[in-house]
Scaffold this motif. Sequence first.
Motif, mmCIF file in Angstrom:
data_model
loop_
_atom_site.group_PDB
_atom_site.id
_atom_site.type_symbol
_atom_site.label_atom_id
_atom_site.label_comp_id
_atom_site.label_asym_id
_atom_site.label_seq_id
_atom_site.Cartn_x
_atom_site.Cartn_y
_atom_site.Cartn_z
ATOM 1 N N GLU A 67 0.820 -1.211 0.000
ATOM 2 C CA GLU A 67 0.000 0.000 0.000
ATOM 3 C C GLU A 67 0.857 1.265 0.000
ATOM 4 O O GLU A 67 0.361 2.345 -0.323
ATOM 5 C CB GLU A 67 -0.933 0.007 1.210
ATOM 6 N N HIS A 68 2.127 1.122 0.350
ATOM 7 C CA HIS A 68 3.039 2.267 0.375
ATOM 8 C C HIS A 68 3.887 2.383 -0.892
ATOM 9 O O HIS A 68 4.844 3.162 -0.927
ATOM 10 C CB HIS A 68 3.968 2.170 1.597
ATOM 11 N N VAL A 69 3.554 1.632 -1.926
ATOM 12 C CA VAL A 69 4.344 1.641 -3.162
ATOM 13 C C VAL A 69 3.649 2.505 -4.218
ATOM 14 O O VAL A 69 2.469 2.298 -4.521
ATOM 15 C CB VAL A 69 4.541 0.210 -3.695
ATOM 16 N N LYS A 70 4.377 3.470 -4.768
ATOM 17 C CA LYS A 70 3.840 4.299 -5.839
ATOM 18 C C LYS A 70 3.476 3.427 -7.041
ATOM 19 O O LYS A 70 4.216 2.519 -7.407
ATOM 20 C CB LYS A 70 4.870 5.341 -6.267
ATOM 21 N N GLY A 71 2.358 3.734 -7.639
ATOM 22 C CA GLY A 71 1.899 2.959 -8.783
ATOM 23 C C GLY A 71 0.957 1.840 -8.409
ATOM 24 O O GLY A 71 0.280 1.285 -9.277
ATOM 25 N N VAL A 72 0.900 1.493 -7.115
ATOM 26 C CA VAL A 72 -0.054 0.486 -6.645
ATOM 27 C C VAL A 72 -1.367 1.185 -6.342
ATOM 28 O O VAL A 72 -1.406 2.161 -5.581
ATOM 29 C CB VAL A 72 0.475 -0.238 -5.395
ATOM 30 N N ARG A 73 -2.421 0.693 -6.928
ATOM 31 C CA ARG A 73 -3.716 1.353 -6.790
ATOM 32 C C ARG A 73 -4.579 0.771 -5.682
ATOM 33 O O ARG A 73 -5.367 1.473 -5.063
ATOM 34 C CB ARG A 73 -4.450 1.302 -8.130
ATOM 35 N N LYS A 74 -4.440 -0.519 -5.458
ATOM 36 C CA LYS A 74 -5.217 -1.141 -4.387
ATOM 37 C C LYS A 74 -4.585 -2.469 -4.025
ATOM 38 O O LYS A 74 -4.040 -3.163 -4.885
ATOM 39 C CB LYS A 74 -6.686 -1.350 -4.808
ATOM 40 N N VAL A 75 -4.655 -2.816 -2.752
ATOM 41 C CA VAL A 75 -4.151 -4.098 -2.266
ATOM 42 C C VAL A 75 -5.216 -4.725 -1.383
ATOM 43 O O VAL A 75 -5.769 -4.067 -0.490
ATOM 44 C CB VAL A 75 -2.854 -3.934 -1.448
ATOM 45 N N TRP A 76 -5.508 -5.990 -1.626
ATOM 46 C CA TRP A 76 -6.432 -6.741 -0.781
ATOM 47 C C TRP A 76 -5.681 -7.862 -0.072
ATOM 48 O O TRP A 76 -4.821 -8.515 -0.668
ATOM 49 C CB TRP A 76 -7.546 -7.377 -1.604
ATOM 50 N N ALA A 77 -6.001 -8.104 1.164
ATOM 51 C CA ALA A 77 -5.531 -9.288 1.884
ATOM 52 C C ALA A 77 -6.489 -10.434 1.582
ATOM 53 O O ALA A 77 -7.709 -10.233 1.484
ATOM 54 C CB ALA A 77 -5.500 -9.008 3.381
ATOM 55 N N GLY A 78 -5.950 -11.644 1.440
ATOM 56 C CA GLY A 78 -6.824 -12.766 1.138
ATOM 57 C C GLY A 78 -6.110 -14.095 1.158
ATOM 58 O O GLY A 78 -5.062 -14.247 1.809
#
Length: 235
Positions: A67-78
Amino acid sequence: MNIRRYTPFSLLAGALLVAGLGACSLATAGSDAVTLPDPAVETAPAQGEQVAVLAGGCFWGLQSVFEHVKGVRKVWAGYSGGDAGTAEYDRVSDGDTGHAESVKIVYDPSKVSYGQLLKIYFSVATDPTQLNRQGPDVGTQYRSAIFYGNDEQKRVATAYVAQLTEAHAFNGPIVTQVVPLKAFYAAESYHQDYAERHPNEPYIVYNDAPKVAHLKQLFPSLYRVPEQVVAVQLH
């Protein structure tokens, strides 16, 4: 994760980490963080959003890192690796479902590449030499795994593991699995953005916050502060 919260081992490991005594065997652990080489093989340029699915310990920390990486738009845990019927926390925690706690990363390839995500993954997010565990968390559900979604991702991941192995980047053999993605199942809503919503919880302070700190240290051009953290359901 039924052993992760406030266990004596977790607290001891965290105390050693905070003290700079190298409780973690990651190449980036402690005060002398070491960066890894850039991947020699990269994915071809792509248009539009791309998806990466990675596993390597508790998904709280993995999600927080990416979530702290530029260019990443969304992160889900699963969960990945098992069947839909067992993709729930209580079942996965038994360690016999085939699932690994994972994250689904949606990213813009014009800002961050798949190879760069793997470099971050190996540098700060997981210890690829730990088999079926990460730090205080033990079980196959905490294994290190790259779930590739296509042949291009498989080619890049396999080549990077071979490159790091040849370079003796770690003190032990890399046990990270490179396996096809069957499906990704979003975890329960209370797991989403957990580290960001509970920054003072001992497990987060000792095990996950240092990963984000190492990300900022080693990848300053890719580090960002998330604009907003909202737990959402995957659709």
